[in-house]
Design a protein around this motif. Structure first.
Motif, short mmCIF file in Angstrom:
data_model
loop_
_atom_site.label_atom_id
_atom_site.label_comp_id
_atom_site.label_asym_id
_atom_site.label_seq_id
_atom_site.Cartn_x
_atom_site.Cartn_y
_atom_site.Cartn_z
N PRO A 47 0.81 -1.22 0.00
CA PRO A 47 0.00 0.00 0.00
C PRO A 47 0.84 1.28 0.00
O PRO A 47 0.44 2.28 -0.61
N ILE A 48 2.00 1.27 0.66
CA ILE A 48 2.85 2.47 0.69
C ILE A 48 3.23 2.86 -0.74
O ILE A 48 3.21 4.03 -1.10
N ALA A 49 3.55 1.88 -1.56
CA ALA A 49 3.94 2.16 -2.94
C ALA A 49 2.84 2.89 -3.68
O ALA A 49 3.08 3.89 -4.37
N TYR A 50 1.59 2.42 -3.52
CA TYR A 50 0.48 3.07 -4.20
C TYR A 50 0.28 4.48 -3.68
O TYR A 50 0.03 5.42 -4.43
N GLN A 51 0.40 4.65 -2.35
CA GLN A 51 0.23 5.98 -1.78
C GLN A 51 1.33 6.91 -2.29
O GLN A 51 1.08 8.08 -2.60
N MET A 52 2.55 6.41 -2.37
CA MET A 52 3.67 7.24 -2.81
C MET A 52 3.53 7.66 -4.27
O MET A 52 3.69 8.82 -4.62
N SER A 53 3.23 6.70 -5.14
CA SER A 53 3.09 7.06 -6.56
C SER A 53 1.94 8.06 -6.73
O SER A 53 2.04 9.00 -7.52
N ALA A 54 0.86 7.87 -5.96
CA ALA A 54 -0.29 8.78 -6.09
C ALA A 54 0.07 10.19 -5.60
O ALA A 54 -0.22 11.18 -6.29
N ILE A 55 0.74 10.30 -4.45
CA ILE A 55 1.04 11.66 -3.96
C ILE A 55 2.06 12.36 -4.86
O ILE A 55 1.94 13.55 -5.10
N HIS A 56 3.02 11.61 -5.37
CA HIS A 56 3.99 12.25 -6.25
C HIS A 56 3.32 12.73 -7.55
O HIS A 56 3.64 13.81 -8.05
N ALA A 57 2.42 11.92 -8.08
CA ALA A 57 1.72 12.34 -9.30
C ALA A 57 0.87 13.58 -9.03
O ALA A 57 0.86 14.53 -9.81
N MET A 58 0.17 13.60 -7.89
CA MET A 58 -0.68 14.75 -7.57
C MET A 58 0.18 16.00 -7.32
O MET A 58 -0.17 17.10 -7.77
N GLU A 59 1.28 15.84 -6.62
CA GLU A 59 2.15 17.00 -6.36
C GLU A 59 2.76 17.51 -7.66
O GLU A 59 2.99 18.71 -7.81
N ASP A 60 2.99 16.60 -8.60
CA ASP A 60 3.49 16.99 -9.91
C ASP A 60 2.43 17.84 -10.63
O ASP A 60 2.73 18.91 -11.18
N ALA A 61 1.18 17.38 -10.58
CA ALA A 61 0.09 18.12 -11.23
C ALA A 61 -0.11 19.49 -10.57
O ALA A 61 -0.41 20.47 -11.24
N LEU A 62 0.06 19.55 -9.27
CA LEU A 62 -0.22 20.78 -8.52
C LEU A 62 1.02 21.65 -8.32
O LEU A 62 0.96 22.69 -7.67
N LYS A 63 2.13 21.19 -8.89
CA LYS A 63 3.41 21.91 -8.82
C LYS A 63 3.83 22.20 -7.37
O LYS A 63 4.18 23.32 -7.00
N VAL A 64 3.78 21.16 -6.57
CA VAL A 64 4.22 21.25 -5.17
C VAL A 64 5.45 20.37 -5.01
O VAL A 64 5.50 19.27 -5.57
N LYS A 65 6.45 20.85 -4.29
CA LYS A 65 7.67 20.05 -4.12
C LYS A 65 7.87 19.81 -2.62
O LYS A 65 8.06 20.75 -1.84
N VAL A 66 7.82 18.57 -2.22
CA VAL A 66 8.02 18.21 -0.81
C VAL A 66 9.48 17.85 -0.61
O VAL A 66 10.02 17.01 -1.32
#
Lengths: 264, 408
Positions: free
Chosen positions: B46-65
């Motif tokens: 599940p961590i893998a799915y959560q990570m890929s999802a948050i990175h994709a969303m942050e990419d779309a929203l132009k946010v850099k963590v």
């Protein structure tokens, strides 16, 4: 009294993510003790050994979504003395039951280039819609402690200890400050079945209902309170429509807000 | 499998995983829901799915963590690799090598060994439980960061069990390296992420052993999914070539020099090359990755300071976002298109197991002809082992392998 023969355990998978059956393997400290009391006779995720039925205890994960599985669950029932569903998929249809609100043909064409290869039912349904279920364990995923309790309850012939009260009760017991009262964070805790240990509020997050409805939940009142916090009815549809979307009280509540949306 | 005389003419790996339509019902959901919803695709990673999802969303929203929040994400991934790899090495794969049906049987003869595996798995789960709230479908990971970040004191408590785990991982590398491996090497097309300074978890460019080197944004131009009649999992192809290989062996072979010094040393000391092409040896490679993950987790904990904010503010905007991270089983790709309210318009998800399907078939194609003389039951077990080399998420389909051999 010493049992002469160990009872046989079987684990079955239908449409699911495997997480609930993995919970059994996540009992790192208890697994070998369990295996000492019960014969793991059919557990394809963990073993290639296959002992013939009938099985004394069957744990069923996943929902029914294909014509083949709708047949297979009857075979599982026939081979099982005591059948326990584990998790939101088996108990309430799971996240894949979101198709139940839509046209499944459209869903197939969104995901698959060759829809004719896909055999699926229009609805994802819980096990109890198909066969008699002796006990239902909730959660997406189930709790390890509740699973251990169900297995030991079975071994000692007692009722499992899984209270049907709300997540709020658990927050009070843990001493977690209410995220809704203190921070104005919408939280499904008041209408959600306990069992997780009230994890989300302890992480400053509202409960998202992964254990499904508690007994006699007042979802209507909670929706009104969410409204006071600024939640729109469109969001309410989503909030009640997730991992237990077709559990009756949640289904009714999401549909009530969907109607409000469409009548505007 | 179809056999003519002593020749194997066809291999098909059929996966009967019932379709669940995630990409369809994600449409219309809020972008903040994607990590939790997609984690339900696989309870084992599940961590893998959560990570890929948050990175994709942050990419779309132009946010850099960045900074400690980024480090905590890597730590969560360390936990998942340790947990998932230990499960596979000890509970699912080793019994094949040692002739046991499962780890419970194995525990009767070698209780210490199975205990070590379980405790190693537990050390990984402890990390996920602290950072995520629970082992399966953690609740604390969100677009922009976390709901709540741990104090330094609570994180430091993980260090002791992890030091034990690091020793146990080193033992695991030595132990798996002396198992007996069938002779088999394939000229695989390895695909993995590569990062300039880290062994890849969350970020990097997509590279291959044949010179591919692209941004995750260009994934769709190179990788094509194909829907075939006999399987419910979609097949993936790279630049017109049928089979490519992702997962621990690909990561290892493409990123050896980024492993922690201890992990590199342990691998070389057991005689494992810097590039590994024998799929049966994936059990050693997985063990090396457990060792690396323990090392990396300890490093992150040592340098941890509690960040002021648990998550960044997320400004809404319409856009398309791409995310690819290294799940325990290999690259996991997510792409989302969202509107200005943050509602998901469409979603694409490519899990690692489906990418490896063709390669698994190729392996069977090479393996089976040499072993056709084996009795049916023995041959079936060997074939299962070939499939299990890949640690497929669809564990059930693989333990439930029905070997059909049409002999003409």
């Amino acid at each position: 009294m010493r049992r002469t023969k160990k009872p046989k355990l079987a684990v079955w998978k239908f449409a699911s993510c495997d997480g609930c059956q993995l919970t059994l393997l996540d009992c790192e400290d208890e697994l070998l003790t369990i295996a000492g009391e019960i014969e793991i006779a059919n557990f394809p995720e963990a073993s290639r050994a296959l002992v013939k039925g009938p099985y004394d205890l069957s744990l069923v994960e996943g929902s029914i979504t294909t014509p083949h599985d709708a047949e297979r669950i009857h075979q599982v029932r026939r081979a099982s003395k005591f059948l326990v569903t584990i998790g939101a998929c088996a108990t309430a249809g799971g996240i894949q039951a979101l198709r139940n609100f839509k046209d499944v043909k459209e869903f197939i064409s969104i995901v698959y280039a060759q829809p004719q290869y896909i055999e699926t039912l229009n609805k994802s349904t819980p096990i109890a819609d198909h066969v008699r279920v002796d006990f239902e364990l909730r959660g997406c995923p189930i709790s390890k402690f509740q699973l251990l309790d169900v297995i030991s309850a079975f071994l000692s012939g007692r009722k499992p200890n899984t209270p049907a009260y709300s997540v709020c009760m658990e927050c009070k017991r843990r001493g977690t400050v209410c995220v809704m009262v203190a921070h104005g964070t919408p939280c499904l805790g008041p209408v959600t079945h306990d069992g997780c240990g009230a994890i989300c509020p302890s992480y400053l997050r509202g409960c998202y209902g992964c254990f499904g409805p508690k007994e006699t939940p007042n979802t209507d009142s909670l929706s009104t309170w969410f409204g006071h916090l600024g939640t729109k009815s469109q969001e309410l549809v989503r909030i009640f429509r997730s991992y237990n979307a077709t559990a009756e009280p949640f289904r009714r509540e999401s549909e009530a807000h969907e109607d409000k949306n469409s009548s505007r | 499998m179809k056999v003519k005389g002593d020749k194997l003419v066809e291999v098909r790996l059929k996966i009967f995983e019932p379709p669940r339509f995630f990409e369809a019902f994600l449409r219309g959901r809020d972008f903040r829901e994607a990590p939790d919803i997609t984690s339900r695709i696989c309870g084992i990673c599940p961590i893998a799915y959560q990570m890929s999802a948050i990175h994709a969303m942050e990419d779309a929203l132009k946010v850099k963590v960045d900074g400690q929040l980024r480090a905590l994400r890597r730590l969560a991934y360390c936990g998942e690799w340790i947990e998932s790899h230990a499960l596979h090495v000890y509970m699912l794969h080793a019994p094949d090598f040692l002739g046991y049906a499962d780890a419970i049987q194995m525990a009767k003869d070698q209780p210490g060994l199975v205990q070590r595996g379980l405790q190693l798995k537990k050390a990984g789960n402890e990390i996920i439980r602290l950072l995520g709230g629970r082992e399966i479908h953690p609740i604390n990971i969100r677009v922009g960061g976390f709901y709540k970040v741990p104090s330094r004191a609570s994180l430091v408590r993980l260090a002791e069990p992890l030091k034990w785990a690091r020793d146990a991982a080193l033992e695991t590398v030595r132990w798996t390296a002396q198992l007996s491996f069938p002779e088999m090497e394939q000229d695989y097309l390895f695909v993995a992420l590569r990062h300039p300074s880290e062994y890849p978890f969350n970020e990097g460019r997509l590279v291959s052993s044949k010179g591919l080197d692209i941004s995750v944004h260009d994934y769709d131009q190179h990788f094509i999914e194909e829907h075939i009649a006999y399987s419910n999992a979609l097949h993936s192809m790279l630049d017109g070539r049928d089979a490519y290989f992702c997962g621990p062996m690909a990561r290892y072979s493409l990123n050896f020099e980024k492993l922690s010094p201890l992990a590199q040393e342990a691998a070389l000391a057991t005689g494992l090359d810097r590039v590994c092409r024998n799929p049966f040896k994936s059990i050693v490679v997985r063990s090396v990755e457990i060792l690396h993950a323990c090392d990396e987790a300890l490093r992150i904990i040592d340098q941890y300071e509690m960040p002021e904010r648990a998550a960044l503010e997320i400004p809404l905007r319409a856009g398309v976002g791409y995310g690819c991270t290294e799940a325990p089983r290999g690259i996991l790709y997510h792409r989302y298109r969202i509107d200005e309210q943050g509602t998901i318009l469409d979603a694409k998800i490519v899990p690692p197991t489906s990418q490896n399907q063709k390669t698994i078939e190729e392996d069977l194609r090479q393996f089976v002809p040499k072993h056709l003389a084996l009795p049916q039951e023995e041959l079936r077990w060997r074939c299962e082992q070939v499939v299990r080399n890949y640690d497929p998420c669809l564990s059930c389909s693989t333990h439930f392998l029905k070997l059909e051999i049409d002999r003409e």
